[in-house]
Design a protein around this motif. Structure first.
Motif, short mmCIF file in Angstrom:
data_model
loop_
_atom_site.label_atom_id
_atom_site.label_comp_id
_atom_site.label_asym_id
_atom_site.label_seq_id
_atom_site.Cartn_x
_atom_site.Cartn_y
_atom_site.Cartn_z
N ALA A 126 0.78 -1.36 0.16
CA ALA A 126 0.13 -0.12 -0.11
C ALA A 126 0.86 1.56 -0.23
O ALA A 126 0.64 2.10 -0.65
CB ALA A 126 -1.11 -0.10 1.00
N GLU A 127 1.93 1.35 0.71
CA GLU A 127 2.74 2.31 0.80
C GLU A 127 3.28 3.07 -0.49
O GLU A 127 3.32 3.22 -1.03
CB GLU A 127 3.91 1.94 1.34
N GLU A 128 3.92 1.10 -1.46
CA GLU A 128 4.41 1.44 -2.62
C GLU A 128 3.42 1.78 -3.56
O GLU A 128 3.80 2.97 -4.29
CB GLU A 128 5.08 0.02 -3.41
N ASN A 129 2.50 2.26 -3.10
CA ASN A 129 1.21 2.65 -4.23
C ASN A 129 1.02 3.78 -4.31
O ASN A 129 0.23 4.51 -5.06
CB ASN A 129 -0.41 1.44 -3.80
N ASP A 130 1.00 3.99 -2.25
CA ASP A 130 1.06 5.33 -2.61
C ASP A 130 1.53 6.36 -3.51
O ASP A 130 1.42 7.42 -4.33
CB ASP A 130 0.95 5.53 -0.87
N PHE A 131 3.28 6.04 -3.12
CA PHE A 131 4.61 6.45 -4.13
C PHE A 131 3.90 7.03 -5.63
O PHE A 131 3.98 7.46 -6.33
CB PHE A 131 5.45 5.87 -3.74
N VAL A 132 3.73 5.40 -5.77
CA VAL A 132 3.39 5.46 -7.64
C VAL A 132 2.43 6.07 -8.15
O VAL A 132 2.62 6.88 -8.78
CB VAL A 132 3.08 4.20 -7.75
N GLN A 133 1.02 6.18 -7.45
CA GLN A 133 -0.02 6.92 -6.58
C GLN A 133 0.38 9.01 -7.19
O GLN A 133 0.01 9.01 -7.53
CB GLN A 133 -1.66 6.82 -6.71
#
Ligand SMILES: *[C@@H]1O[C@H](CO)[C@@H](O)[C@H](O)[C@H]1NC(C)=O
Ligand SMILES: *[C@@H]1O[C@H](CO)[C@@H](O)[C@H](O)[C@H]1NC(C)=O
Ligand SMILES: *[C@@H]1O[C@H](CO)[C@@H](O)[C@H](O)[C@H]1NC(C)=O
Ligand SMILES: *[C@@H]1O[C@H](CO)[C@@H](O)[C@H](O)[C@H]1NC(C)=O
Length: 284
Positions: free
Chosen positions: A21-28
């Motif tokens: 989820a943290e990596e996804n926040d970064f991606v978004q």
């Protein structure tokens, strides 16, 4: 025998194939931004999320397994994931290999390429059945990419309406001489409410070729480079008149963001509409 659904060559932990989820926040936060290169030498291939995926398969030829090497445009959607048109092997699938490269202007297609096998998992959305038109697969990298000025991420389209709503699109893929490049496209209407959408090259004789390569369609959405469509079918010779073909067909990526989220952990915020429903629902 025709249905290769998923194959994993190096799957130790299920979790390692998805981003957190943290990596996804970064991606978004970072996707679609700063994805054009400044260096004029790379002008022909300016976009840093665009890669060439290579694959090699073997066909039986006079009783001998004979290697064939192909390339297809892919798009980096997270440091661990590349989205691409699906490829389904019909025989000898155990000999299928994948590799990829960043798009470089002087790099010629190399049929004798050495494959380094960078992927831990290949996910074909909805498998290889001909009954649906969902032509998309996701390649999961063993080692995450380092993002920098040469390696960027594209965003995923968050609305199926983006397709017809955006006139200026770029379609990445192979040109008539086999070089990876991109061309200007615009959307045209297709029949019916299918997952498929249509587009046409802005310059009639100058589109992307449908050899083994296909293509991906992008546009700027809210100032971010966004993947709108994955190529399904089009013209062999890159032109939109000679064969009587007037359009190319793409998969509307926005329709499959939940499947992509489940497969990769790359989850766009689709909640603006859902939140309204939830809020009004809870008030009742
Ligand atoms: C992206 O580009 C903008 C200006 O074009 C710049 O201010 C910003 O620092 C860049 N961000 C990254 C992560 O390179
Ligand atoms: C490539 O990027 C440069 C710098 O951002 C820009 O000036 C140029 O127009 C771009 N070329 C193409 C073909 O998009
Ligand atoms: C995604 O995963 C969730 C949880 O496992 C599941 O409920 C949902 O049906 C999946 N969605 C799709 C489109 O596969
Ligand atoms: C898509 O994203 C943009 C920018 O983040 C937002 O303004 C828009 O409401 C989103 N659309 C949907 C359907 O969620």
């Amino acid at each position: 025998m025709k249905f290769l659904v998923i194959f994993c060559s190096f799957l130790l932990f299920g979790a390692c194939t998805k981003i957190t989820a943290e990596e996804n926040d970064f991606v978004q936060k970072t996707c679609g931004l700063n994805v054009t290169k400044q260096d004029p030498i790379t002008e022909r291939k300016n976009y840093t999320f665009f890669v060439a995926v290579y694959f090699r398969t073997h066909f039986m030829h006079r009783g001998e397994p004979t290697p064939y090497t192909y390339t297809m445009p892919g798009v980096i959607i997270s440091p661990k994931h590349i989205a691409i048109q699906k490829y389904c092997e019909s025989n000898h699938r155990q000999l299928l290999k994948f590799d990829f490269d960043f798009i470089l202007i002087d790099k010629k297609f190399d049929a004798a390429r050495k494959f380094v096998d960078p992927f831990s998992k290949i996910t074909i959305l909805f498998g290889c059945s001909n009954a649906n038109h969902v032509k998309m697969m996701i390649l999961t990298l063993k080692k995450p990419l380092q993002l920098n000025k040469d390696v960027g991420l594209a965003c995923l389209s968050n609305s199926t309406k983006n397709w017809l709503g955006i006139y200026d699109q770029l379609v990445f893929g192979a040109d008539v001489s086999g070089f990876m490049t991109y061309k200007d496209y615009f959307p045209v209407a297709c029949a019916g409410d299918t997952p498929l959408v249509c587009g046409r090259a802005a310059f009639f004789e100058d589109g992307i070729c449908n050899k083994d390569t296909g293509g991906c369609s992008f546009a700027e959405v809210n100032k971010r480079m966004t993947l709108l469509g994955i190529f399904v079918s089009g013209t062999i010779d890159c032109a939109f008149s000679s064969a009587g073909i007037t359009r190319s067909v793409f998969l509307n990526v926005a329709r499959y963001t939940e499947e992509i989220c489940n497969a990769t952990g790359v989850c766009i915020n689709l909640d603006s509409t859902k939140l309204v429903t939830t809020t009004s629902g809870s008030k009742e």
